[in-house]
Write a protein that holds these residues in place. Structure first.
Motif, PDB file in Angstrom:
ATOM      1  N   THR A   1       0.852  -1.188   0.000  1.00 31.28           N
ATOM      2  CA  THR A   1       0.000   0.000   0.000  1.00 31.28           C
ATOM      3  C   THR A   1       0.891   1.241   0.000  1.00 31.28           C
ATOM      4  O   THR A   1       2.124   1.144   0.090  1.00 31.28           O
ATOM      5  N   SER A   2       0.284   2.416  -0.064  1.00 31.13           N
ATOM      6  CA  SER A   2       1.051   3.653  -0.046  1.00 31.13           C
ATOM      7  C   SER A   2       1.849   3.771   1.246  1.00 31.13           C
ATOM      8  O   SER A   2       3.037   4.139   1.224  1.00 31.13           O
TER       9      SER A   2
ATOM     10  N   PRO B   1      -0.655   1.874  -7.975  1.00 26.85           N
ATOM     11  CA  PRO B   1      -1.468   2.625  -7.009  1.00 26.85           C
ATOM     12  C   PRO B   1      -0.693   3.119  -5.796  1.00 26.85           C
ATOM     13  O   PRO B   1      -0.904   4.254  -5.340  1.00 26.85           O
ATOM     14  N   SER B   2       0.221   2.300  -5.281  1.00 27.81           N
ATOM     15  CA  SER B   2       0.993   2.714  -4.108  1.00 27.81           C
ATOM     16  C   SER B   2       1.976   3.827  -4.441  1.00 27.81           C
ATOM     17  O   SER B   2       2.371   4.611  -3.573  1.00 27.81           O
TER      18      SER B   2
ATOM     19  N   ALA C   1      -0.230   7.389  -5.200  1.00 27.37           N
ATOM     20  CA  ALA C   1      -1.070   7.918  -4.122  1.00 27.37           C
ATOM     21  C   ALA C   1      -0.562   9.279  -3.633  1.00 27.37           C
ATOM     22  O   ALA C   1       0.636   9.567  -3.671  1.00 27.37           O
ATOM     23  N   ARG C   2      -1.474  10.108  -3.157  1.00 25.71           N
ATOM     24  CA  ARG C   2      -1.104  11.438  -2.644  1.00 25.71           C
ATOM     25  C   ARG C   2      -0.170  11.330  -1.443  1.00 25.71           C
ATOM     26  O   ARG C   2       0.748  12.140  -1.284  1.00 25.71           O
ATOM     27  N   ASN C   3      -0.431  10.350  -0.609  1.00 27.29           N
ATOM     28  CA  ASN C   3       0.417  10.160   0.569  1.00 27.29           C
ATOM     29  C   ASN C   3       1.866   9.893   0.171  1.00 27.29           C
ATOM     30  O   ASN C   3       2.800  10.405   0.802  1.00 27.29           O
ATOM     31  N   THR C   4       2.043   9.103  -0.913  1.00 30.33           N
ATOM     32  CA  THR C   4       3.395   8.800  -1.399  1.00 30.33           C
ATOM     33  C   THR C   4       4.077  10.063  -1.919  1.00 30.33           C
ATOM     34  O   THR C   4       5.243  10.329  -1.616  1.00 30.33           O
TER      35      THR C   4
END
Length: 337
Positions: free
Chosen positions: A204-205, A239-240, A243-246
């Motif tokens: 995941t992110s 996707p990971s 992502a905005r968090n990444t």
């Protein structure tokens, strides 16, 4: 005792029998009442491989049919020999004859695997090429994850076998016996990693950022300020990664703006590290090798990565200019390197 065109089957057998008993060709010709030159010619020819008079021709198929078969094979790529011959109106030809004819007209190939590219994908790939065509790709860190299984990819274990030798046994496990996921990067002449992804971790992110913090960031911080100012970080649009968090976490590390390469979707052919995975896996599974444990596989990955020459890495990263030129000039928009 004149010279005739050829010898009968019975005469040939008798000549062979007499010659095997040690008789001279002159004595054999007298015994058979045949011209000495005829007997000598038969003995001389029998010591060499006879060349067929119709060499280069196909007796089962006419020249006109062969032309139709060639045209059908060109219109129907990667079809079976039966389908090609039926399309050419030459049904009823045995399979061995079909294959022998096609071997003179075509080459056996497997379909090439390419990512599906929509019109939007093609447009974004062109925009990417135009944006980065003047980039010094020796400053780009190309990264990606890779998975290796215990048994290797399908079809990598084939090879030639001498007649009479037993076919080696290979283990067959569900899902290839599981495997190992790892991350690596290449930049200039340097191979960064590989770093193993922990077992059971879904990327995941949050986990991806944690992974980069543990492995990429220490390598990045060891470099001097000049290096950190010019480096461009590349990863694909998983996707990971997207992502905005990444993106926010990378920005906190100093990877933001022009230092983060915008990667076009569905473009593994543009990433030179994909070629590194092919080189690495050929080494890992050389000779049809299989592994009994994940730890044994990971050890082989580390060992073979250490053996990859810096010149090999340099050749891959230096191929980016050629990839961009091919992309801009390739009407099919797919780059094969």
């Amino acid at each position: 005792m004149g010279e005739k065109k050829d010898l009968s089957a019975a005469e040939k057998r008798e000549i062979v029998e007499c010659f095997g008993q040690g008789m001279k060709t002159l004595d054999i010709s007298r015994k058979l009442r045949r011209d000495h030159r005829t007997v000598k010619r038969f003995v001389a020819d029998s010591e060499h491989t006879r060349v067929r008079a119709d060499k280069g021709t196909m007796r089962k198929v006419s020249a006109r049919q062969i032309h139709r078969i060639k045209r059908a094979a060109a219109k129907m790529p990667l079809q079976s020999s039966k389908q090609v011959f039926e399309a050419a109106g030459a049904s009823g030809v045995p399979r061995t004859s079909r294959c022998r004819i096609l071997q003179r007209l075509a080459v056996m190939h497997k379909p090439s695997i390419r990512p599906p590219l929509t019109s939007a994908h093609k447009q974004k790939r062109l925009q990417w090429a135009q944006k980065y065509m003047k980039t010094n790709f020796q400053t780009v860190l190309f990264t990606d994850e890779c998975r290796a299984t215990l048994d290797g990819p399908d079809g990598w274990s084939g090879g030639w076998l001498v007649d009479g030798h037993h076919v080696p046994t290979r283990l067959r496990r569900h899902q290839g016996g599981c495997g190992v996921m790892f991350w690596a990067g290449i930049m200039g002449r340097e191979l960064v990693g590989p770093f193993r992804v922990p077992e059971g971790v879904k990327m995941t992110s949050e986990k991806y950022v944690e992974f980069l913090t543990d492995h990429f960031l220490p390598w990045y911080k060891k470099k001097n300020r000049a290096f950190r100012n010019k480096i461009i970080f590349m990863h694909d649009n998983a996707p990971s990664h997207a992502a905005r968090n990444t993106s926010a976490s990378l920005a906190a590390m100093g990877i933001k703006g022009g230092k983060l390469m915008v990667w076009p979707p569905s473009s593994p052919d543009l990433n030179p590290i994909e070629n590194l995975w092919s080189i690495l896996k050929r080494k890992i599974y050389e000779g049809g090798r299989q592994f009994t444990s994940k730890q044994q596989l990971w050890k082989a990955i580390l060992t073979n990565c250490k053996e990859i020459q810096t010149e090999t890495v340099q050749k891959l990263t230096s191929s980016m200019d050629a990839r961009i030129v091919k992309l801009l000039s390739n009407k099919e928009f797919y780059v094969k390197m």
